[in-house]
Design a protein around this motif. Structure first.
Motif, mmCIF file in Angstrom:
data_model
loop_
_atom_site.group_PDB
_atom_site.id
_atom_site.type_symbol
_atom_site.label_atom_id
_atom_site.label_comp_id
_atom_site.label_asym_id
_atom_site.label_seq_id
_atom_site.Cartn_x
_atom_site.Cartn_y
_atom_site.Cartn_z
ATOM 1 N N ARG A 231 -3.819 14.489 2.256
ATOM 2 C CA ARG A 231 -2.487 14.637 2.790
ATOM 3 C C ARG A 231 -2.484 15.115 4.044
ATOM 4 O O ARG A 231 -1.357 14.749 4.566
ATOM 5 C CB ARG A 231 -2.024 15.907 1.727
ATOM 6 N N ALA A 234 -2.546 11.883 6.200
ATOM 7 C CA ALA A 234 -1.040 11.224 6.054
ATOM 8 C C ALA A 234 -0.168 11.891 6.908
ATOM 9 O O ALA A 234 0.723 11.216 7.436
ATOM 10 C CB ALA A 234 -0.476 11.338 4.679
ATOM 11 N N GLU A 235 -0.232 13.061 7.237
ATOM 12 C CA GLU A 235 0.932 14.077 7.877
ATOM 13 C C GLU A 235 0.687 13.710 9.237
ATOM 14 O O GLU A 235 1.350 13.862 10.134
ATOM 15 C CB GLU A 235 0.937 15.393 7.370
ATOM 16 N N PHE A 242 7.210 13.365 3.269
ATOM 17 C CA PHE A 242 6.831 13.344 1.922
ATOM 18 C C PHE A 242 8.128 13.735 1.264
ATOM 19 O O PHE A 242 8.610 14.662 1.267
ATOM 20 C CB PHE A 242 5.665 14.636 1.588
ATOM 21 N N LEU A 283 4.677 9.105 0.361
ATOM 22 C CA LEU A 283 4.677 9.143 1.814
ATOM 23 C C LEU A 283 5.412 7.799 2.196
ATOM 24 O O LEU A 283 5.355 6.802 2.001
ATOM 25 C CB LEU A 283 3.262 9.050 2.323
ATOM 26 N N ARG A 285 6.929 6.325 5.708
ATOM 27 C CA ARG A 285 6.631 6.563 7.203
ATOM 28 C C ARG A 285 7.944 5.935 7.886
ATOM 29 O O ARG A 285 8.581 5.296 7.020
ATOM 30 C CB ARG A 285 5.343 5.610 7.658
#
Length: 368
Positions: A231, A234-235, A242, A283, A285
């Motif tokens: 996570r 991803a962040e 999210f 997620l 983007r």
């Protein structure tokens, strides 16, 4: 592997706090690795351990088949044949370019040393500038002199600690591309530390994302962006949010219900059984969200950042969820304006709701 870091630990202080904890990575000959992460994540400590400037508490560092660091062995920095480039360049102001570059090869015969200086200056694009002094050069040129000086002794490994941080933003990414070309031309193996993602993407074959002393992922840029291992990755990488979601089945097809409606026809997606009742977070983007005036879903612009060719809009849906999107800059909408948006997602990355930074995504099941 030419450089192997295996379960490395570096601890500080009487309490033995781990600045680097269980890190493993490898570089093949001629590869460029980049460590990226927020301040205090341990990336510079890891670089210093590889250089021999920090003793390790556990694990090992192997260079060219030789163990140079473990809990009982520490090869001094000066015996590792490692070149270093620092963020402040560390050039000698009273020495001209030729003498700066030749500093580490002073023991060579004069003619051989001068030939090597000329060779590496040509490599970095500063041919014939031996007589100039550092104060007569631009920041980018000074950085190239520092790189030439580090390359002159033919090091086994080159380490670069935020070498572009003192340069302006436009120059940093361009110089990162140029330095990559120089390192590839020299067939140099290098490990690079930065906090700038664009630099990392421009220069690295392999990129490692660090957080609180741990290496979350060691991969290429595409995988970090599209297949984050945790996570936190991803962040940290790219722009995204999210959003609450639920994975389900519709007529035998896996769908993901999101605040933007259902996502369908996905190349990769976890099965509903990956989460209790299929409830998760997806997620999304900025490049997954497309501005479309005709879309039924509307969002309000709450923040906008001009990026030249595009805006990065932060949006809020009527339901309260926040999203981000890249929009061509001729679509110059005002703050507070509502615009139509829709999702275009090829493969879905999902996480358990309320997970921590180390939480992995659910494995995706390929479409049959």
């Amino acid at each position: 592997m030419f450089l192997t870091v295996n379960q490395l630990q570096v601890r500080y202080g009487q309490q033995g706090q781990a600045a680097v904890d269980g890190v493993s990575l490898g570089l093949r000959p001629g590869e460029i690795g980049v460590l990226i992460g927020p301040s205090g994540c341990g990336k510079t400590t890891l670089l210093r351990a590889v250089a021999g400037l920090e003793r390790v508490s556990g694990g090992s560092i192997t260079l060219g088949g030789e163990t140079v660091s473990d809990a009982s062995r520490h090869v001094p920095a000066e015996q590792r044949r490692i070149g270093m480039v620092f963020q402040d360049y560390a050039l000698f102001p009273h020495l001209n370019v030729g003498r700066n570059v030749g500093f580490g090869i002073a023991k060579l015969p004069t003619r051989e040393r001068e030939a090597r200086v000329a060779e590496v200056l040509k490599l970095v694009g500063l041919e014939g500038m031996q007589s100039r002094f550092p104060h007569e050069l631009s920041g980018g040129q000074q950085q190239r002199v520092a790189l030439a000086r580090a390359l002159a002794p033919n090091p086994r490994l080159l380490l670069l600690d935020e070498p572009f941080s003192n340069l302006d933003v436009d120059l940093r990414e361009r110089l990162a591309h140029e330095v990559r070309g120089i390192l590839k031309a020299a067939n140099a193996t290098a490990l690079f530390v930065t906090h700038d993602q664009l630099e990392a993407f421009a220069i690295g074959d392999r990129i490692g994302v660090m957080h609180e002393g741990h290496l979350h992922q060691w991969d290429d840029a595409y995988a970090l962006y599209h297949r984050p291992a945790t996570r936190f990755v991803a962040e940290f990488i790219g722009h995204g949010v999210f959003a609450p979601a639920q994975i389900g089945m519709d007529a035998g097809e896996v769908t993901v219900q999101t605040p933007l409606g259902p996502l369908r026809d996905l190349e990769e997606c976890p099965l509903p059984s990956a989460y209790e009742a299929g409830l998760c977070e997806v997620l999304l983007r900025a490049d997954d969200i497309v501005h479309d005036d005709h879309a039924p879903v509307k969002a309000q612009i709450v923040r906008k950042a001009f990026r030249g060719s595009e805006f990065l809009y932060t949006l809020r849906l009527a339901s309260g969820e926040t999203l981000m999107t890249h929009v061509p800059s001729h679509h110059n909408h005002a703050l507070g304006e509502w615009i139509g948006i829709r999702a275009e997602v090829d493969h879905v990355v999902t996480f358990a709701r309320g997970g921590n930074a180390s939480s992995p995504p659910a494995p995706a099941a390929a479409r049959h």
